[in-house]
Scaffold this motif. Structure first.
Motif, PDB file in Angstrom:
ATOM      1  N   TRP A  12      42.859 -10.948-118.049  1.00  0.00           N
ATOM      2  CA  TRP A  12      43.777 -10.496-116.922  1.00  0.00           C
ATOM      3  C   TRP A  12      42.548  -9.735-115.990  1.00  0.00           C
ATOM      4  O   TRP A  12      41.900  -8.850-116.386  1.00  0.00           O
ATOM      5  CB  TRP A  12      44.700  -9.223-117.368  1.00  0.00           C
ATOM      6  N   PRO A  14      41.592  -8.282-111.912  1.00  0.00           N
ATOM      7  CA  PRO A  14      42.148  -7.512-110.759  1.00  0.00           C
ATOM      8  C   PRO A  14      42.422  -8.646-109.601  1.00  0.00           C
ATOM      9  O   PRO A  14      41.584  -9.520-109.572  1.00  0.00           O
ATOM     10  CB  PRO A  14      41.240  -6.473-110.207  1.00  0.00           C
ATOM     11  N   PRO A  15      43.521  -8.563-108.785  1.00  0.00           N
ATOM     12  CA  PRO A  15      44.187  -7.311-108.812  1.00  0.00           C
ATOM     13  C   PRO A  15      45.697  -7.460-109.743  1.00  0.00           C
ATOM     14  O   PRO A  15      46.253  -6.605-110.005  1.00  0.00           O
ATOM     15  CB  PRO A  15      44.921  -7.454-107.498  1.00  0.00           C
ATOM     16  N   ARG A  16      45.838  -8.875-110.354  1.00  0.00           N
ATOM     17  CA  ARG A  16      46.974  -9.131-111.460  1.00  0.00           C
ATOM     18  C   ARG A  16      46.978  -8.127-112.473  1.00  0.00           C
ATOM     19  O   ARG A  16      47.892  -7.740-112.891  1.00  0.00           O
ATOM     20  CB  ARG A  16      46.984 -10.573-111.763  1.00  0.00           C
ATOM     21  N   SER A  17      45.662  -7.736-112.850  1.00  0.00           N
ATOM     22  CA  SER A  17      45.425  -6.839-114.068  1.00  0.00           C
ATOM     23  C   SER A  17      46.498  -5.655-113.745  1.00  0.00           C
ATOM     24  O   SER A  17      46.958  -4.862-114.756  1.00  0.00           O
ATOM     25  CB  SER A  17      44.211  -6.881-114.563  1.00  0.00           C
ATOM     26  N   GLU A  18      46.451  -5.182-112.638  1.00  0.00           N
ATOM     27  CA  GLU A  18      47.002  -3.782-112.124  1.00  0.00           C
ATOM     28  C   GLU A  18      48.561  -4.069-112.365  1.00  0.00           C
ATOM     29  O   GLU A  18      49.318  -2.961-112.609  1.00  0.00           O
ATOM     30  CB  GLU A  18      46.658  -3.334-110.802  1.00  0.00           C
ATOM     31  N   ARG A  19      49.177  -4.966-111.895  1.00  0.00           N
ATOM     32  CA  ARG A  19      50.463  -5.245-112.074  1.00  0.00           C
ATOM     33  C   ARG A  19      51.044  -5.658-113.488  1.00  0.00           C
ATOM     34  O   ARG A  19      51.891  -4.935-114.060  1.00  0.00           O
ATOM     35  CB  ARG A  19      50.741  -6.485-111.398  1.00  0.00           C
ATOM     36  N   HIS A 321      50.259 -10.115-104.393  1.00  0.00           N
ATOM     37  CA  HIS A 321      49.112  -9.424-105.073  1.00  0.00           C
ATOM     38  C   HIS A 321      48.040  -8.378-104.204  1.00  0.00           C
ATOM     39  O   HIS A 321      47.439  -8.032-104.775  1.00  0.00           O
ATOM     40  CB  HIS A 321      48.222 -10.387-105.974  1.00  0.00           C
ATOM     41  N   ARG A 325      42.708  -1.365-103.144  1.00  0.00           N
ATOM     42  CA  ARG A 325      41.839  -0.945-104.308  1.00  0.00           C
ATOM     43  C   ARG A 325      41.792   0.462-104.037  1.00  0.00           C
ATOM     44  O   ARG A 325      41.860   1.270-105.279  1.00  0.00           O
ATOM     45  CB  ARG A 325      40.621  -1.616-104.578  1.00  0.00           C
TER      46      ARG A 325
END
Ligand code: AMP
Length: 419
Positions: A12, A14-19, A321, A325
């Motif tokens: 995962w 960033p930025p998907r990992s934040e979601r 996405h 940041r």
């Protein structure tokens, strides 16, 4: 060749990992509101815990476990699910000696050696909840409502709830026998025939069309429930209806784990292809005893975080996405400016303003590119002449408007601007 993540796993980033963090949080939030306490158990356990707790005849135990000997020769297994570990922890720490039910939730990695495909991974994440030590249809209904709330809080509209009852030790044996008799008359392969004798309910779960076609007239557990199970199930259905939670009765829903009794349910999403389950659970009244504990009637669920994310993607809920940041991006020009910017950033962060800066001695052009990519609303440009005058240039990156602010006031000014 360079290294790749192992088959069936992925990173995962960033930025998907934040979601995905936000999804975990959203699925867990309703549990906190209902008094469930957080539990964290080891990622690996004694292999026998799962062999007994999940069931030798299940696909999980017979085919999918990551089992290995440790250096002292103990057989350990990476957890394939969370319930057995939670029950083990409750029994080990005597939590059931206190007020019942013991309400716990967890969030973590699970490992199953499955055939990898979209939505089915060898390393995936679940948020789970367990309520142990009470036999009360309101507890089953509460958990289902909390699971449904998690999905709706994420904006998901197409999650369906399938509901069934599997009966208990009073009525299940007679049903099991009736089902076995029916199944023995079918044209099935040797493996499936063997399953009829070990765990006939799971044959109902066989997804192959040639098997499903033969199951049309199979006896259904709902027609064999004893009076107590029937009344219990009706109460769960009543409470769900009264809560405005839509459900579909699915008399074929059996689920792949051996420990379920009475209430079983699954949350499914139709935008996911063959791996449609986004969560599932049920009552497991006998599990504690299977693990040498006292009778501890319990109910729980596990929601698949990765699949919930895919469901959100399918419903177009993730946008592009493109998320900022940080709020502020520093552009120091020269060594002295870098030192000063470093300290300003510390102050900004302490004041609650997220901030990053250009590292590596970049020039103005390269640093401004970094500012743009960071998604920040403001760039702080600090050159030698600014330093001498004890000022900094604050550039609004949306309007390109630039103002000069005394260094002594920059934290306060930016705090006002980003709020
Ligand atoms: P289970 O423990 O099998 O009832 O699974 C509960 C939920 O975890 C499922 O409804 C899925 O959303 C998720 N899940 C189970 N297995 C996998 C897997 N191999 N990959 C991704 N998600 C999974």
């Amino acid at each position: 060749m360079s290294f790749q993540a192992p088959k069936g796993t992925f990173d995962w980033l960033p930025p998907r990992s934040e979601r995905i963090l936000a999804v975990r949080e959203a699925l867990a939030a309703p549990l906190r509101e209902a008094g469930y306490g957080y539990i964290e158990t080891p990622v690996f356990e004694d292999t026998q815990l799962f062999a007994r707790g999940v069931g030798e005849s299940t696909d999980i135990v017979s085919k999918e476990m990551y089992t290995f000997p440790d250096k002292a020769g103990r057989s350990l297994t990476l957890r394939p699910e969370g319930t057995a570990s939670v029950v083990r922890a409750v029994l080990q720490h005597n939590l059931h000696a206190g007020q019942l039910p013991v309400k716990l939730w967890y969030s973590g990695s699970q490992f199953r050696y499955e055939r990898a495909q979209k939505g089915r991974y060898r390393h995936f994440w679940q948020v789970g909840a367990e309520a142990l030590g009470a036999e009360d249809p309101a507890l089953d209904a509460e958990l289902i409502v909390l699971g449904a709330r998690g999905f709706t809080s994420l904006g998901l509209e197409n999650v369906r709830l399938l509901l069934n009852s599997l009966g208990d030790k009073t009525c299940r044996p007679a049903y099991r026998a009736a089902l076995q008799e029916f199944l023995r008359g079918l044209d099935l392969d040797a493996d499936t025939k063997a399953r009829i004798e070990i765990n006939p309910l799971r044959v109902l779960d066989d997804k192959r069309p040639e098997v499903q076609a033969q199951l049309t007239g199979a006896p259904l557990v709902v027609d064999h429930l004893c009076a107590a199970c029937k009344a219990y199930h009706e109460e769960v259905r009543f409470l769900l209806t009264a809560s405005g939670i839509a459900f579909e009765d699915d008399p074929r829903l059996v689920r792949g784990l051996d420990y379920y009794t009475r209430t079983t349910f699954e949350f499914v999403h139709d935008g996911l292809g063959s791996q449609s389950a986004v969560g599932g659970g049920g009552r497991y009244d006998g599990l504690s005893e299977m693990l040498d504990g006292p009778p501890l009637p319990s109910v729980g669920w596990a929601l698949g975080v990765d699949r919930t994310f895919l469901a959100m993607e399918a419903e177009g809920l993730l946008g592009d996405h493109a998320q900022a940041r940080v709020q502020v991006y520093g552009v120091p020009l020269g060594d002295e400016a870098r030192r000063r910017m470093f300290l300003i950033l510390n102050d900004l962060r302490v004041a609650g303003v997220s901030a990053d800066m250009a590292f590596g001695g970049k020039g103005l052009k390269g640093a401004m590119k970094g500012a743009g990519r960071s998604g920040a609303g403001f760039a702080l440009i600090l050159g030698e002449r600014d330093l001498a005058a004890e000022v900094v240039q604050v550039k609004n990156l949306t309007t390109a408007e630039q103002t000069e602010v005394p260094l002594a006031q920059v934290v306060d000014v930016l705090k006002g601007k980003v709020q």
